[in-house]
Design an enzyme around this catalytic site. Sequence first.
Site, PDB file in Angstrom:
ATOM      1  N   LYS A  75      44.117  54.568  19.940  1.00  0.00           N
ATOM      2  CA  LYS A  75      43.469  54.682  21.250  1.00  0.00           C
ATOM      3  C   LYS A  75      42.304  53.695  21.331  1.00  0.00           C
ATOM      4  O   LYS A  75      41.579  53.506  20.341  1.00  0.00           O
ATOM      5  CB  LYS A  75      42.980  56.131  21.426  1.00  0.00           C
ATOM      6  N   SER A  88      43.403  62.256  28.059  1.00  0.00           N
ATOM      7  CA  SER A  88      43.121  60.849  28.251  1.00  0.00           C
ATOM      8  C   SER A  88      43.845  59.931  27.269  1.00  0.00           C
ATOM      9  O   SER A  88      43.927  58.732  27.516  1.00  0.00           O
ATOM     10  CB  SER A  88      41.616  60.601  28.160  1.00  0.00           C
ATOM     11  N   SER A  97      42.392  65.977  25.134  1.00  0.00           N
ATOM     12  CA  SER A  97      42.948  64.641  25.373  1.00  0.00           C
ATOM     13  C   SER A  97      44.028  64.179  24.420  1.00  0.00           C
ATOM     14  O   SER A  97      44.711  63.198  24.711  1.00  0.00           O
ATOM     15  CB  SER A  97      41.832  63.605  25.381  1.00  0.00           C
TER      16      SER A  97
HETATM   17  N1  GLN Z   1      40.041  66.156  30.690  1.00  0.00           N
HETATM   18  C1  GLN Z   1      38.903  66.323  29.845  1.00  0.00           C
HETATM   19  C2  GLN Z   1      37.782  65.442  30.353  1.00  0.00           C
HETATM   20  O1  GLN Z   1      38.011  64.699  31.220  1.00  0.00           O
HETATM   21  C3  GLN Z   1      39.247  66.038  28.438  1.00  0.00           C
HETATM   22  C4  GLN Z   1      39.030  64.670  27.978  1.00  0.00           C
HETATM   23  C5  GLN Z   1      39.132  64.474  26.508  1.00  0.00           C
HETATM   24  O2  GLN Z   1      39.553  65.351  25.748  1.00  0.00           O
HETATM   25  N2  GLN Z   1      38.669  63.321  26.080  1.00  0.00           N
HETATM   26  O3  GLN Z   1      36.691  65.501  29.927  1.00  0.00           O
END
Ligand code: GLN
Length: 481
Positions: free
Chosen positions: A77, A152, A176
């Site tokens: 990532k 994400s 994410s």
């Molecule tokens: N959807 C969550 C956020 O936007 C999780 C994101 C993540 O785990 N990085 O914060």
Amino acid sequence: MNLAISGLKYIEEIKNGNYTIEEFVSKTLEQIQKLDGKLHAFLSLNDKAIDQAKKLDKKIQKNEKIGACFGMPISIKDNICVKGTKTTCASKMLEDFVAPYEATVISKLKSEDAIIIGKTNMDEFAMGLTTEFSAFGPSRNPWNHDYVPGGSSGGSAVAVRALECVASLGSDTGGSVRNPASFCSVVGYKPTYGLVSRYGLISYANSIEQIGPLTRTVEDLAFILNIISGIDDKDNTTVDNKNEDYLSEIDAGVEGKKIGIIKEMIGDGADKEVVSATNNAVKKFENLGAKCEEISLDMVDYSVAAYYTISATEAGSNLARYDNLRYGFDFPLEGFEFNSYISKARKNFGPEVTRRLIVGGFVPSAGFAGKYFLKALKVKSKLTAEVNEAFKKVDLLLAPTVPICPFKLGEKIDDPIALFLIDFNTVTANLTGKPAISIPFELSDGLPIGIQLLAKSMHDKALLQAAYALQNTVHLPEIQL
Ligand code: GLN
């Protein structure tokens, strides 16, 4: 040569000399060439991958010692630093940032001769759950290109499912890794907080996030965890796991284990297809000899609110460094006074990051902290106490990974609250520090549904054993790529 094999199988094939590392890596790059124009899983590729493969092949020819990964192509990532490569966080702000140092997880993978094949797409600074908030355009779900892949770490999940790599590392702050794993039908895992070093992960909400692998099988995940886990003196939140071997005894089964099904996570907000998949998973566990019962966790109803309050607050301070003085662009100071200079710099953030930073400046501020931030911290400790209490009665907790089925690109992009609520089932593991995994389970209308399991802190091994047992009951149709 078949790209649709597990990492462990790949290692076996290389060891047996059925093909060379170079052949497999070239084929993987061809696959990326063929599919990624549409899927957009990658933000950049390693142009030295073939050279690295050749070098490893030579080592094998000469009978020299080679690391456990045998050149396995792994994607990363784009918020994890790989020395000398761009690490953009899918943000305009870091468009040209080249990481000057290596994340601990990357040093560990490289020392076992993994090949970092490329950097994957994500929501900007890991804020989001569809990959639509990438400043460089969304990734697409490989099962149906009109649908979001989740996020994400969307690029990572897409790349693993579309055979553009064997495994990937993502980051999980509020789901994410698990969310895109569920939407794309790969295994995705958030380790116990502190099990994997965060050194070199660009921080979003550091008190709750972990780096975690995405793979096609639970065994591969255990294999990678063996490499990346353990205490690190560069991250003082890491814990000593005494070199635990997560792969040995992976087939221990779940006979006699007690599993609690989290009632709140299969309630009104959940799609009926998702609830039905969950019931089917429970039946499978019962057939495997586990005892399942519903369990209620009252504080879960407040978890999303607490999560967004805490994560925005931490983001507010973690992202303060992107001011064009420390990080960002290097444009001249003339004509600006301090505030206008910083404010021009901050316009490089996209809409979701901007929204979080506004909230993150407000909720912990003087006069409001007691009402918002401190209250969120109380929810966090009450939720943790409640989950710890539940783990006195059961060995594992079970819920759908995501309450709803994958949806179309663009469908929810203008509705931040609807998006936040999709994290309902994932944030509990982050707020309580518990390990959690998403296992591919069913397809509904050709789109994946994943099942999530949680375990006690540092019981990651037992969690993977249960995930392995469930995985072996699942037989999904092949994806058409
Ligand atoms: N959807 C969550 C956020 O936007 C999780 C994101 C993540 O785990 N990085 O914060």
